[in-house]
Design a protein around this motif. Structure first.
Motif, mmCIF file in Angstrom:
data_model
loop_
_atom_site.group_PDB
_atom_site.id
_atom_site.type_symbol
_atom_site.label_atom_id
_atom_site.label_comp_id
_atom_site.label_asym_id
_atom_site.label_seq_id
_atom_site.Cartn_x
_atom_site.Cartn_y
_atom_site.Cartn_z
ATOM 1 N N HIS A 1 0.837 -1.207 0.000
ATOM 2 C CA HIS A 1 0.000 0.000 0.000
ATOM 3 C C HIS A 1 0.871 1.256 0.000
ATOM 4 O O HIS A 1 1.976 1.241 0.519
ATOM 5 C CB HIS A 1 -0.901 0.011 1.232
ATOM 6 N N LEU A 2 0.318 2.324 -0.556
ATOM 7 C CA LEU A 2 1.039 3.597 -0.589
ATOM 8 C C LEU A 2 1.160 4.135 0.841
ATOM 9 O O LEU A 2 0.152 4.291 1.531
ATOM 10 C CB LEU A 2 0.248 4.579 -1.458
ATOM 11 N N ARG B 1 -4.344 -8.707 8.124
ATOM 12 C CA ARG B 1 -4.064 -7.725 7.067
ATOM 13 C C ARG B 1 -5.312 -7.251 6.354
ATOM 14 O O ARG B 1 -5.432 -6.085 5.993
ATOM 15 C CB ARG B 1 -3.097 -8.322 6.059
ATOM 16 N N GLN B 2 -6.266 -8.197 6.147
ATOM 17 C CA GLN B 2 -7.496 -7.813 5.432
ATOM 18 C C GLN B 2 -8.289 -6.791 6.244
ATOM 19 O O GLN B 2 -8.789 -5.803 5.727
ATOM 20 C CB GLN B 2 -8.354 -9.048 5.198
ATOM 21 N N GLU B 3 -8.368 -7.076 7.553
ATOM 22 C CA GLU B 3 -9.102 -6.169 8.429
ATOM 23 C C GLU B 3 -8.397 -4.802 8.456
ATOM 24 O O GLU B 3 -9.036 -3.750 8.425
ATOM 25 C CB GLU B 3 -9.133 -6.775 9.843
ATOM 26 N N PHE B 4 -7.076 -4.852 8.439
ATOM 27 C CA PHE B 4 -6.281 -3.638 8.438
ATOM 28 C C PHE B 4 -6.579 -2.793 7.194
ATOM 29 O O PHE B 4 -6.764 -1.587 7.269
ATOM 30 C CB PHE B 4 -4.809 -4.042 8.452
ATOM 31 N N ALA B 5 -6.630 -3.475 6.035
ATOM 32 C CA ALA B 5 -6.899 -2.782 4.773
ATOM 33 C C ALA B 5 -8.307 -2.179 4.796
ATOM 34 O O ALA B 5 -8.527 -1.052 4.322
ATOM 35 C CB ALA B 5 -6.746 -3.751 3.605
ATOM 36 N N GLU C 1 -7.531 -2.382 17.151
ATOM 37 C CA GLU C 1 -8.052 -3.752 17.205
ATOM 38 C C GLU C 1 -7.486 -4.570 16.042
ATOM 39 O O GLU C 1 -7.054 -5.707 16.217
ATOM 40 C CB GLU C 1 -9.597 -3.699 17.143
ATOM 41 N N ALA C 2 -7.452 -3.955 14.846
ATOM 42 C CA ALA C 2 -6.883 -4.650 13.676
ATOM 43 C C ALA C 2 -5.398 -4.923 13.906
ATOM 44 O O ALA C 2 -4.894 -6.000 13.556
ATOM 45 C CB ALA C 2 -7.092 -3.813 12.418
#
Ligand code: HEM
Length: 382
Positions: free
Chosen positions: A62-63, A159-163, A152-153
């Motif tokens: 990610h940027l 990683r998906q939750e983070f995104a 929480e993420a």
């Protein structure tokens, strides 16, 4: 020298202080059960952070501006963005931030249990940052929720939750950019967000995606860390009567800042940053091939007995030079002046608006890796 490497160490779900205090005396670098190499000693964390050619920050797909950039590109973005965070640029905001802190303290009840992290730190951080960036107060509630979800993420390491959480930030911020852009593309307004939209790097304006990335990194750097830092500072005060009395008697700004830095060194809530090796390198007796994922563990480095002696003993003057709370090298935190200002005015307002701050009977709750410090610091104001 693979015999010097401890493998399969689990950091997930642990208090980042406890789980590194127990390995640092034997190892400089350990391999976690997630496969990354975690650098836990001060000398090696410092060396890796300073060798930014070997230890690249381009760790994410990610940027991430400027966090994920290396070399000349990083230099160009930092040169364009750092002036927003300079002491001169921040000076006019000092009284505004102090007024925000005083107004918050005036609303806090006395004689009741309050959580220093969520009810004081997070609320102050969001109000301070909205004032700084020129965002409306209607942003406060969604931002407080975003900070909590972002933590929480991080805790879950998903990683998906983070995104998804990052995408929610983008959705919150994009309308603020649209509101500052005229039909012909000109930028309207005189607040900091508008000023960032006018920034030029290498002769061109930033794209919306880049602006959102900058604001996300400022917000992530600021909101989450400031809330956790307030928790660490108040836990420091309620467990050290002499220190609280000393601060109440009045100390210079410089001494107050040094005490803040030292409390954060002892229990650094901004735990780690990632790197990836660009070539084979040996670190702390461990051979790392090119492409190795490395984690610089600031919290552990800041407690290294070889540098600080007993890591729990506070010595603001003696420990200042080696303090790594704000990192070191080309990626060292550009927000240090703002963070220190926010923490100082919050602390001063809390001390001025109360006669004493005590630990509540409820036990505080430690955070878990990759977040540090305290999740809950119950206090009672008098
Ligand atoms: C107490 C609060 C804070 C702490 C402990 C902290 C700590 C750090 C550390 C350790 C780094 C180094 C990262 C690395 O080497 O990869 C860093 C970088 C950074 N911080 Fe902070 N920070 C804080 C507050 C802030 C604030 C208030 C802002 C901006 C508003 C901010 C913006 C950034 C940015 C943009 C970077 C990336 C710099 C780069 O990669 O060149 N931080 N911070």
């Amino acid at each position: 020298m693979a015999d010097r490497l401890a493998e399969g160490i689990s950091f997930a779900g642990c208090d980042p202080r406890a789980c590194t205090d127990s390995v640092r005396h034997e190892h400089a670098v350990v391999r976690s059960d997630r496969g990354d190499y975690v650098v836990v000693r001060h000398a090696e964390v410092r060396a890796a952070a300073l060798d930014d050619e070997t230890f690249s920050s381009a760790v994410s797909a990610h940027l991430q501006i400027p966090n994920g950039l290396d070399g000349d590109a990083h230099t160009a973005y930092r040169a364009a963005l750092d002036p927003f965070l300079s002491p001169a640029a921040l000076a006019p905001f000092a009284p505004i931030l102090a007024a925000k802190a005083q107004a918050l303290v005036a609303t806090l009840p006395t004689g009741e249990v309050l959580d220093a992290v969520t009810q004081i730190g997070a609320v102050f951080a969001v109000r301070a940052q909205s004032a700084w960036l020129g965002w409306p107060s209607s942003m406060e509630e969604p931002l407080v929720a975003w900070v909590e979800d972002n933590h929480e993420a991080s805790r879950r390491g998903d990683r998906q939750e983070f995104a998804a959480v990052a995408a929610r930030f983008d959705a919150l911020i994009t309308p603020l950019l649209s509101a500052r852009r005229a039909a012909d593309g000109a930028v309207l307004g005189a607040d900091l967000t508008a000023d960032v939209m006018r920034v030029q790097v290498e002769g061109r304006r930033l794209s919306d995606e880049e602006i959102v990335s900058v604001l996300r990194n400022w917000t992530g750097g600021d909101l989450g860390s400031i809330a956790l830092c307030v928790g660490v500072l108040l836990r420091g005060l309620v467990t050290n009567d002499a220190l609280q009395r000393r601060l109440r008697d009045g100390v210079s700004e410089a001494e107050c800042d040094a005490i803040i830095d030292e409390l954060l060194r002892r229990d650094d809530p901004f735990v780690s940053n990632r790197r990836v090796t660009t070539c084979p390198v040996s670190l702390g007796g461990v051979d790392l091939p090119a492409g190795t994922r490395v984690t610089l563990h600031w919290t552990s480095a800041n407690r290294d007995e070889a540098v600080f002696g007993d890591p729990d003993v506070l010595d603001p003057q003696a420990n200042a030079e080696a303090n790594l709370v704000y990192g070191i090298g080309r990626h060292a935190c550009p927000g240090r002046t703002l963070a220190t200002l926010e923490l100082r005015v919050a602390l001063q307002a809390l001390l001025a608006g109360t006669t004493w701050i005590a630990a509540a009977d409820e036990e505080p709750l430690r955070e878990i890796y990759p977040v540090g410090g305290w999740a809950r610091v119950p206090v009672v104001l008098a």
